[in-house]
Design a protein around this motif. Structure first.
Motif, PDB file in Angstrom:
ATOM      1  N   SER A  21       0.835  -1.201   0.000  1.00  0.00           N
ATOM      2  CA  SER A  21       0.000   0.000   0.000  1.00  0.00           C
ATOM      3  C   SER A  21       0.867   1.248   0.000  1.00  0.00           C
ATOM      4  O   SER A  21       1.748   1.407   0.844  1.00  0.00           O
ATOM      5  CB  SER A  21      -0.881  -0.003   1.251  1.00  0.00           C
ATOM      6  N   GLU A  24       0.247   3.227   3.326  1.00  0.00           N
ATOM      7  CA  GLU A  24       1.060   2.767   4.468  1.00  0.00           C
ATOM      8  C   GLU A  24       2.529   3.059   4.235  1.00  0.00           C
ATOM      9  O   GLU A  24       3.240   3.534   5.123  1.00  0.00           O
ATOM     10  CB  GLU A  24       0.862   1.265   4.690  1.00  0.00           C
ATOM     11  N   GLU A 214       1.286  -3.831   4.288  1.00  0.00           N
ATOM     12  CA  GLU A 214       0.229  -4.650   3.698  1.00  0.00           C
ATOM     13  C   GLU A 214       0.024  -4.245   2.239  1.00  0.00           C
ATOM     14  O   GLU A 214       0.243  -3.092   1.864  1.00  0.00           O
ATOM     15  CB  GLU A 214      -1.074  -4.439   4.470  1.00  0.00           C
ATOM     16  N   TRP A 217      -5.194  -2.061  -0.787  1.00  0.00           N
ATOM     17  CA  TRP A 217      -6.611  -2.383  -0.986  1.00  0.00           C
ATOM     18  C   TRP A 217      -7.211  -1.587  -2.145  1.00  0.00           C
ATOM     19  O   TRP A 217      -8.114  -2.076  -2.829  1.00  0.00           O
ATOM     20  CB  TRP A 217      -7.412  -2.134   0.291  1.00  0.00           C
ATOM     21  N   TYR A 241      -2.880  -9.703   2.262  1.00  0.00           N
ATOM     22  CA  TYR A 241      -3.898  -8.878   2.922  1.00  0.00           C
ATOM     23  C   TYR A 241      -4.211  -9.383   4.321  1.00  0.00           C
ATOM     24  O   TYR A 241      -4.103 -10.577   4.612  1.00  0.00           O
ATOM     25  CB  TYR A 241      -5.176  -8.834   2.069  1.00  0.00           C
ATOM     26  N   LYS A 242      -4.621  -8.425   5.175  1.00  0.00           N
ATOM     27  CA  LYS A 242      -4.951  -8.744   6.566  1.00  0.00           C
ATOM     28  C   LYS A 242      -6.445  -8.523   6.798  1.00  0.00           C
ATOM     29  O   LYS A 242      -7.016  -7.547   6.304  1.00  0.00           O
ATOM     30  CB  LYS A 242      -4.172  -7.829   7.521  1.00  0.00           C
ATOM     31  N   GLU A 243      -7.044  -9.413   7.572  1.00  0.00           N
ATOM     32  CA  GLU A 243      -8.471  -9.257   7.883  1.00  0.00           C
ATOM     33  C   GLU A 243      -8.709  -8.031   8.759  1.00  0.00           C
ATOM     34  O   GLU A 243      -9.742  -7.382   8.673  1.00  0.00           O
ATOM     35  CB  GLU A 243      -8.995 -10.519   8.573  1.00  0.00           C
ATOM     36  N   SER A 245      -7.253  -5.066   8.625  1.00  0.00           N
ATOM     37  CA  SER A 245      -6.473  -4.069   7.897  1.00  0.00           C
ATOM     38  C   SER A 245      -6.617  -2.672   8.490  1.00  0.00           C
ATOM     39  O   SER A 245      -7.682  -2.305   9.015  1.00  0.00           O
ATOM     40  CB  SER A 245      -6.924  -4.043   6.434  1.00  0.00           C
ATOM     41  N   GLN A 247      -6.262  -0.133   6.403  1.00  0.00           N
ATOM     42  CA  GLN A 247      -6.646   0.673   5.242  1.00  0.00           C
ATOM     43  C   GLN A 247      -8.166   0.833   5.128  1.00  0.00           C
ATOM     44  O   GLN A 247      -8.906  -0.145   5.181  1.00  0.00           O
ATOM     45  CB  GLN A 247      -6.103   0.033   3.968  1.00  0.00           C
ATOM     46  N   SER A 250     -10.426  -1.264   2.753  1.00  0.00           N
ATOM     47  CA  SER A 250     -10.754  -2.672   3.050  1.00  0.00           C
ATOM     48  C   SER A 250     -12.267  -2.877   3.191  1.00  0.00           C
ATOM     49  O   SER A 250     -12.732  -4.016   3.222  1.00  0.00           O
ATOM     50  CB  SER A 250     -10.038  -3.140   4.317  1.00  0.00           C
ATOM     51  N   ASN A 268      -3.111 -14.776   4.884  1.00  0.00           N
ATOM     52  CA  ASN A 268      -2.633 -13.483   4.377  1.00  0.00           C
ATOM     53  C   ASN A 268      -2.977 -13.227   2.908  1.00  0.00           C
ATOM     54  O   ASN A 268      -2.350 -12.391   2.245  1.00  0.00           O
ATOM     55  CB  ASN A 268      -1.122 -13.323   4.583  1.00  0.00           C
TER      56      ASN A 268
END
Length: 417
Positions: A21, A24, A214, A217, A241-243, A245, A247, A250, A268
């Motif tokens: 990202s 980030e 990450e 998104w 990707y993270k659940e 997140s 961002q 998401s 992930n």
């Protein structure tokens, strides 16, 4: 580069690795410049992040960040608090048309020495870095979150920390929380209570640590659109990707349920699946105050599915790489869309262009899609190639955030000429 997109069908199952990202990465790059103990993995390969890295490493008196809006905002704050450094911060012609007075005024309230080189309220900026001793400042709450984050990122390096009061209803909250979460990760104390954000001055050294960015998104949004416009059973796997997140974009996982797309988190990665056909009487109503960057993608998805769509909370889109609301209206109308915009909303009427006898989306589309030097215009319209061949002008503009976009689309089945 002009790209001729042929009507395409994507593979039944495919997978794509998406770069980090830029939201980030660019925040972490500023923090790394302030605290070199930090190491960063999976830094975005976008133009914006490369320009940020180049600017932070530059010893020149003139720093040119081209089209990189995030870099302009974050570096304005960074250089203001960089003692004994004097720079002129400039950019492209469009960057010189994007307002920055709100941030400059806030920094001046903290004691910064900034002046306008050309037009009042706009870049280029002449910045004489100094120790900023004042700590309290107020901003309107509905301004771009990048102004707010620019201040928060340097807050811990200020002589007395930062107390930022936001006046009114706050928009883009997820992006503010992303910044504060990253500060937490490196051990900088902060609080966000009601409309006041406090960042404590850093009293001790930051511990050496490695932070992993990450995947983006916003970049995932185009694959959500592709799956939504595809046949039942199509699957695309995206990493990493993270659940939980940080961002704001998401929210795609929830929003695209309305378009028949399910999201499953696996080690992930996310698995996007077309699980249902959307009734063409569906009306999509969304407030995108907290995720305005996905408005273009959602508008094009809704159009491609023939759905009525009403999006609000879009006031920041007028000061992006282009006026994105006007650009969307212009280009969707080329396809025959009935679309109206205001300063902060977009309304798309349902249509039946895709109901012709030979199953053609738009039989005689001869115009090309203009991108207005805006990466998101090129990428948001690309999924319509699942319905119809057309041309995208200046297609290499995607490098601003997603340099591998066209090769990734080619990998999953899109055909270009």
């Amino acid at each position: 580069m002009t790209l001729h997109l042929q009507k395409s069908t994507i593979q039944k199952r495919s997978s794509v690795e998406i770069t980090g990202s830029k939201s980030e990465a660019n925040r972490l790059l500023i923090l790394q410049a302030l605290y070199p103990e930090i190491s960063i993995n999976n830094v975005s390969n976008s133009d914006d992040s490369q320009l940020m890295q180049k600017a932070l490493a530059s010893k020149e008196n003139v720093v040119d960040i081209h089209h990189a809006g995030t870099a302009m905002r974050f570096l304005t704050a960074y250089f203001s608090a960089k003692k004994d450094r004097e720079v002129v911060l400039t950019g492209s012609q469009r960057m010189k048309e994007r307002p920055i007075k709100i941030l400059v005024d806030a920094l001046k309230d903290l004691g910064a020495d900034i002046s306008y080189v050309e037009n009042e309220g706009f870049p280029p900026l002449k910045i004489k870095g100094k120790i900023l001793t004042k700590s309290k400042v107020t901003l309107k709450a509905d301004v771009s979150s990048q102004y707010i984050s620019a201040l928060l990122l340097i807050g811990s390096s200020l002589e007395n920390g930062l107390q930022l009061t936001l006046d009114g209803k706050i928009t883009s909250v997820p992006y503010i929380k992303m910044t504060l979460s990253l500060l937490n990760e490196i051990g900088i104390e902060n609080t966000f209570v009601e409309n006041t954000i406090t960042v404590k001055q850093k009293q001790t050294e930051v511990k050496p640590q490695i932070l992993t960015v990450e995947s983006d998104w916003s970049s995932a949004s185009y694959f959500y659109s592709i799956v939504a416009l595809s046949d039942l059973g199509i699957e695309v796997k995206l990493s990493s990707y993270k659940e939980n997140s940080l961002q704001g974009d998401s929210v795609l996982a929830e929003i695209y349920k309305q378009f028949g797309v399910s999201t499953t988190f696996q080690n992930n990665s996310i698995l996007l699946q077309k699980t249902s056909i959307v009734n063409n009487k569906t009306k999509v109503n969304l407030d995108l105050s907290n995720a305005p960057d996905i408005a273009q993608t959602i508008s094009v998805t809704a159009f491609g599915l023939g759905l009525q769509c009403h999006l609000t909370g879009l006031h920041t889109l007028k000061i992006k790489e282009t006026d994105r609301l006007v650009a969307l209206q212009n280009e969707l109308r080329k396809f025959g869309a009935e679309i109206e915009i205001t300063n902060d909303s977009l309304t798309l009427e349902a249509h039946n262009i895709y109901q012709s006898s030979n199953n053609s989306f738009l039989e005689k589309f001869t115009e090309s899609i203009s991108t207005y030097n805006d990466h998101r215009m090129a990428m948001a319209f690309a999924p319509l190639a699942l319905k119809q061949s057309f041309i995208i002008e200046n297609a290499d503009v995607v490098s601003k955030s997603y340099p591998d976009f066209w090769s990734d689309l080619n990998q999953i089945g899109f055909i270009f000429k």
